[in-house]
Design a protein around this motif. Structure first.
Motif, mmCIF file in Angstrom:
data_model
loop_
_atom_site.group_PDB
_atom_site.id
_atom_site.type_symbol
_atom_site.label_atom_id
_atom_site.label_comp_id
_atom_site.label_asym_id
_atom_site.label_seq_id
_atom_site.Cartn_x
_atom_site.Cartn_y
_atom_site.Cartn_z
ATOM 1 N N LEU A 1 0.832 -1.202 0.000
ATOM 2 C CA LEU A 1 0.000 0.000 0.000
ATOM 3 C C LEU A 1 0.866 1.252 0.000
ATOM 4 O O LEU A 1 0.579 2.220 -0.714
ATOM 5 C CB LEU A 1 -0.919 0.016 1.215
ATOM 6 C CG LEU A 1 -2.233 -0.718 1.064
ATOM 7 C CD1 LEU A 1 -3.111 -0.441 2.257
ATOM 8 C CD2 LEU A 1 -2.948 -0.329 -0.203
ATOM 9 N N ALA A 2 1.938 1.238 0.811
ATOM 10 C CA ALA A 2 2.830 2.396 0.837
ATOM 11 C C ALA A 2 3.422 2.621 -0.549
ATOM 12 O O ALA A 2 3.497 3.751 -1.040
ATOM 13 C CB ALA A 2 3.939 2.188 1.866
ATOM 14 N N LEU B 1 2.081 1.686 -3.405
ATOM 15 C CA LEU B 1 1.030 2.144 -4.322
ATOM 16 C C LEU B 1 0.714 3.616 -4.101
ATOM 17 O O LEU B 1 0.430 4.356 -5.051
ATOM 18 C CB LEU B 1 -0.220 1.288 -4.137
ATOM 19 C CG LEU B 1 -1.323 1.518 -5.167
ATOM 20 C CD1 LEU B 1 -0.827 1.193 -6.554
ATOM 21 C CD2 LEU B 1 -2.545 0.686 -4.864
ATOM 22 N N LEU B 2 0.769 4.065 -2.844
ATOM 23 C CA LEU B 2 0.529 5.480 -2.557
ATOM 24 C C LEU B 2 1.583 6.333 -3.259
ATOM 25 O O LEU B 2 1.273 7.381 -3.854
ATOM 26 C CB LEU B 2 0.569 5.692 -1.042
ATOM 27 C CG LEU B 2 0.064 7.023 -0.503
ATOM 28 C CD1 LEU B 2 -1.325 7.304 -1.005
ATOM 29 C CD2 LEU B 2 0.089 7.020 1.013
ATOM 30 N N ALA C 1 0.706 6.515 -6.834
ATOM 31 C CA ALA C 1 -0.398 7.454 -7.070
ATOM 32 C C ALA C 1 0.127 8.880 -7.152
ATOM 33 O O ALA C 1 -0.277 9.655 -8.023
ATOM 34 C CB ALA C 1 -1.436 7.322 -5.955
ATOM 35 N N MET D 1 -7.214 1.882 4.634
ATOM 36 C CA MET D 1 -6.044 2.515 4.066
ATOM 37 C C MET D 1 -6.021 2.319 2.549
ATOM 38 O O MET D 1 -5.694 3.241 1.797
ATOM 39 C CB MET D 1 -4.774 1.931 4.691
ATOM 40 C CG MET D 1 -3.532 2.668 4.249
ATOM 41 S SD MET D 1 -2.094 2.209 5.199
ATOM 42 C CE MET D 1 -0.822 3.045 4.271
ATOM 43 N N VAL E 1 -5.794 5.097 -0.436
ATOM 44 C CA VAL E 1 -4.826 5.105 -1.535
ATOM 45 C C VAL E 1 -5.548 5.193 -2.877
ATOM 46 O O VAL E 1 -5.152 5.946 -3.765
ATOM 47 C CB VAL E 1 -3.935 3.846 -1.474
ATOM 48 C CG1 VAL E 1 -3.044 3.765 -2.693
ATOM 49 C CG2 VAL E 1 -3.096 3.852 -0.222
ATOM 50 N N LEU F 1 -5.257 7.969 -5.754
ATOM 51 C CA LEU F 1 -4.885 7.542 -7.100
ATOM 52 C C LEU F 1 -5.882 8.052 -8.134
ATOM 53 O O LEU F 1 -5.516 8.476 -9.227
ATOM 54 C CB LEU F 1 -4.810 6.005 -7.136
ATOM 55 C CG LEU F 1 -4.391 5.336 -8.442
ATOM 56 C CD1 LEU F 1 -3.044 5.858 -8.899
ATOM 57 C CD2 LEU F 1 -4.311 3.832 -8.269
#
Lengths: 489, 106, 232
Positions: A171-172, A174-175, A178, B38, B42, B46
């Motif tokens: 997730l980190a 992917l952030l 983004a 979370m 994200v 995005l």
């Protein structure tokens, strides 16, 4: 020709995952042998093609970046593809004999194994940030599935911990992706680098790199984010542990390293580079120290992975604002470290599996007297240890020698201390295993003899880790090949 | 301030909440829910950030769809693992009475 | 006391994380992106074979992502059913004898099947597509299972495993077929793009539903034991 090779490389592991899902374990083993042959040939062919003609971009579906997904097929990527083929086929052959075919749930080993392999290839070749995320998840979920296979409470505990850490790391990452997409409007790494070449660095882009590297560091188990690794690698079946330690942690490190080398100079800063190096050093010392204190054999090997991963992160300070030649040396040293650790650690886990099979226990004390019965596996374990201790002429030595030169060349002498301490501590934990195995104890004289093929495989891997030191020039020359810019965005 | 930017900022807040839950809560199902919170954060970043100035952008929408499928796969797998773990050990967290403590003799 | 302090520290850390992130988003939002991907996309829409841009991205421009994503789903399915150790996945305790549910089910199941079909069909020109349809289909299955409808295909036999990988296999075969034609991996021949995407979408719907349903059903409840290596 390269078109066929690329398609073969992408298609085989996925197709074999499907085929092996439809069979039981014994048939899956036979089918897997066929797949391994195909995959090794294709990887070797691609490696030869790239070392002859140089690297290229491969647009999937006929679409070029930034609209489509482009794979970056260069010397470094094909070297890792070939490394994966070697290590994964060794683990595959070992697993075919090692794993009990009568347990019904072991039939799911092969499909997960092949999915893992396809995810690794996707990561080595990936040139698209989001595609790398999907590749990482492919790897994580199949790795978690392999650890949990069998479903005992302790294995589930380890795999849940592993899963949560891996998901948070993804997730980190992917952030960060983004933010990069919001900033640059493209997901292709080459596209971002191309734009940054002749534009000033836009404000607010440092956080994206920091998030991606942090997430990947968690997935690579960099100190102090390493606590999920030893339980997962220690409790999995030995061929699975070998795959996880040798290849899976390298995949996330590889992405972090690629991002740092491409974007570190514009988006990073000196303090961050030194901090990552410092954490890596702490991992070397703390991981080795804990490895010395473990009572379970596989935990020793798992903590040794934490330590060896630490060396990899010296890449960050040794390539940030240093001269071109020093940076080149550091990159070559780290590449050799990745390859030699992959070979040595796979050999070590497979040999440890044989020792456990033989003594019937995972404890270091239980090895008493095993040296008379299983010298071959013990010897493989020791040879792999030689590479971890980085004694000449092993690949580990060649790697640390380059890192040493890079540290001195850039005036960052403090990393030399880490290299020396790490070498001594790893010698200590390898010798501890040896000492236990050479002690004589009249009580235990019953040892099970694993089949000869189980013993040969770790030996071959260990010999390759040693031999890597002698052919390091040739290996590195492919990595440094000029990159054919045709098709780049 | 456009609507997509508002989504992205809300995503930042959700990320913080989810991170807190993942790190601080010990019940495995709560951790999993926190992961999903979370994840939603994200996805909002995005999909929101690129559409703030560029208008409609189908690429991040497609990426989020892919991301959701991956998140669902991971969540479902985690639920299966948690349920079996609970069934075998009676524990709902990783901090409880451990089956094999890290570093301890087994 | 210490726990309160720790909680406060953690809250502060997460709030500052959100703050830094929001600040970064605010800064980035103020600058134009250098690459205009939506424009590039609309220029190539005619060659994509579908009218809806999101579907075009998912199944043509970035189809490799989708292929791997289905792989991830299949992995989760495999890992899930590997946890189930009984010969039968039927769990009588999970069944309900609720008569309201029975009554609802007779109305809902056909309606939901129709909705799934519509979502699949709509994917070509408006929001919808394989995943949404698959999710609805899986929900139908969950409803049927809760209502106690026997579903033999969910036993962990060959049929279940075939169903899990059907969509993935078809996708993979299409991907490799283009290579035999001398093209790149995953490149569809231009005249066949639309039917191929339609076929892929339909089989993917079935497989996605199957994976989700298998994961719902296979959450295990029995006491199988496998000795850890070296623990004896």
């Amino acid at each position: 020709m390269t078109l066929w090779l690329m398609a073969g490389l992408l298609f085989t592991p996925l197709a074999w995952a499907v085929l092996t899902l439809l069979t039981d374990f014994a048939w899956g083993r036979v089918v897997t042998w066929g797949g391994i042959v195909v995959q090794v040939l294709v990887s070797l062919g691609l490696w030869l093609a790239v070392s002859r003609d140089g690297g290229f971009y491969y647009g999937l579906g006929g679409w070029e970046a930034p609209l489509g997904i482009e794979l970056r097929v260069d010397g470094l990527a094909v070297t890792f593809v070939l490394l994966t083929a070697v290590v994964a086929s060794a683990c595959g052959f070992h697993a075919g004999v090692y794993i009990d075919p009568d347990k019904p749930w072991h039939r799911y080993f092969w499909p997960l194994f092949w999915f893992l392999w396809s995810g690794l290839n996707a990561v080595w070749l990936g040139g698209d940030l989001f595609n790398l995320y999907v590749g990482l998840e492919l790897i994580s979920l199949s790795a978690v599935g392999l650890v949990a296979l069998g479903g005992k409470a302790a294995a589930l505990r380890a795999s849940l911990r592993y899963l949560l850490a891996a998901l948070l790391g993804s997730l980190a990452y992917l952030l960060g992706v983004a933010l990069i997409y919001g900033q640059f409007g493209t997901l292709s790494i080459a596209g971002v680098v191309f734009w940054l070449e002749d534009h000033p660095v836009p404000a607010g882009s440092g956080l994206a790199l920091a998030l991606m590297v942090t997430g990947l560091a968690l997935k690579t188990a960099l100190f102090p984010l390493h606590r999920w690794l030893p339980p997962a690698h220690g409790i999995a079946q030995s061929p699975v542990s070998a795959l996880l330690s040798a290849l899976v942690v390298k995949a996330s490190f590889y992405i972090a390293a690629r991002l740092w080398l491409e974007l570190g100079e514009p988006l990073g800063n000196l303090a961050a580079a030194q901090l990552v190096g410092l954490l890596g050093s702490a991992a070397v010392v703390w991981g080795s120290w804990l490895a010395l204190r473990q009572s379970a054999l596989k935990q020793v090997v798992a903590y040794s992975s934490v330590a060896q991963i630490g060396y990899l992160f010296l890449l960050f300070p040794l390539t940030y604002s240093v001269s071109e030649s020093v940076s080149q040396q550091a990159q070559q040293g780290i590449t050799l470290q990745v390859i030699s650790h992959a070979l040595a650690k796979a050999a070590m886990f497979l040999a440890a599996g044989n020792l456990i099979l033989s003594t019937g226990s995972n404890r270091v004390d239980a090895l008493t007297g095993v040296s008379r019965f299983l010298p071959f596996s013990l010897f493989s374990f020791g040879l792999a240890g030689v590479s971890l201790m980085s004694l000449p002429p092993s690949g580990g030595f060649a790697a640390k020698w380059l890192l040493l030169q890079a540290s001195l060349g850039s005036g960052q002498w403090w990393w030399v201390l880490v290299l020396l301490t790490g070498g001594l501590l790893s010698a200590a934990y390898v010798f501890r295993i040896y000492r236990a195995s050479f002690l004589e104890n009249s009580e235990t004289d019953e040892f099970y003899h694993p089949s000869r093929s189980l013993e040969v495989i770790p030996m071959v891997l260990a010999l390759m880790a040693i031999g890597l030191g002698m052919v390091s020039e040739e290996v590195l020359s492919v990595m440094a090949l000029p990159f054919e810019e045709e098709g780049s965005p | 301030m456009t609507a997509p930017l508002l989504y992205a900022l809300a995503g930042a807040i959700l990320c913080g909440i989810g991170l807190f839950g993942l790190l601080w809560l010990s019940h495995l199902l709560r951790k999993l829910v926190a992961f999903n919170i979370m994840g939603s954060g994200v996805f909002l970043v995005l999909v929101g950030l690129p559409q703030h100035q560029g208008g409609q952008d189908p690429v991040p929408q497609a990426l989020v769809l892919t991301g959701i499928v991956v998140a669902i796969a991971a969540t479902a797998l985690a639920v299966v693992l948690i349920r079996r773990y609970y069934h075998l050990s009676g524990l709902t967290s990783l901090t409880g009475e451990p089956a094999s403590r890290e570093g301890a003799p087994e | 006391m210490i726990r309160t302090l720790k909680t406060l520290a953690m809250v502060a850390a997460c709030v500052s994380f959100s703050g830094i992130l929001a600040l970064s988003i605010w800064t980035i939002a103020g600058q134009p992106a250098p690459v205009n991907l939506p424009q590039l996309l609309s220029e190539n829409m005619a060659r994509s074979g579908v009218e809806h841009p999101v579907t075009a991205v998912l199944l043509n421009f970035r189809s490799y992502d989708t292929l791997l994503e289905i792989g991830v789903l299949v992995i989760a399915g495999i890992a899930g059913i590997s946890m189930a150790k009984t010969a039968s996945l039927e769990d009588p305790e999970l069944r309900t004898s609720d008569s309201l549910l029975y009554g609802l089910q007779r109305w809902f199941v056909p309606l939901m099947l129709m909705l799934a079909g519509y979502l699949l069909w709509a994917g070509a020109h408006r929001p919808g597509g394989a995943f949404q349809a698959g999710a609805v289909l899986a929900a139908t299955g969950v409803l049927m299972r809760l209502g106690g409808v026997p579903m033999d295909f969910l036993r962990p036999g060959l049929l279940l495993r075939l169903g899990l990988v059907l969509g993935f296999t078809v996708f993979l075969l299409v991907a490799v077929a283009s290579v035999i034609g001398g093209d790149a991996f995953l490149a569809y021949p231009p005249e066949l793009t639309k039917p191929l995407i339609l076929i892929i979408e339909s089989v993917l719907t079935l497989s996605i539903a199957m994976v989700l349903l298998a994961l719902f059903v296979s959450a295990p409840v029995n006491d199988a034991e496998d000795p850890e290596e070296g623990s004896s």
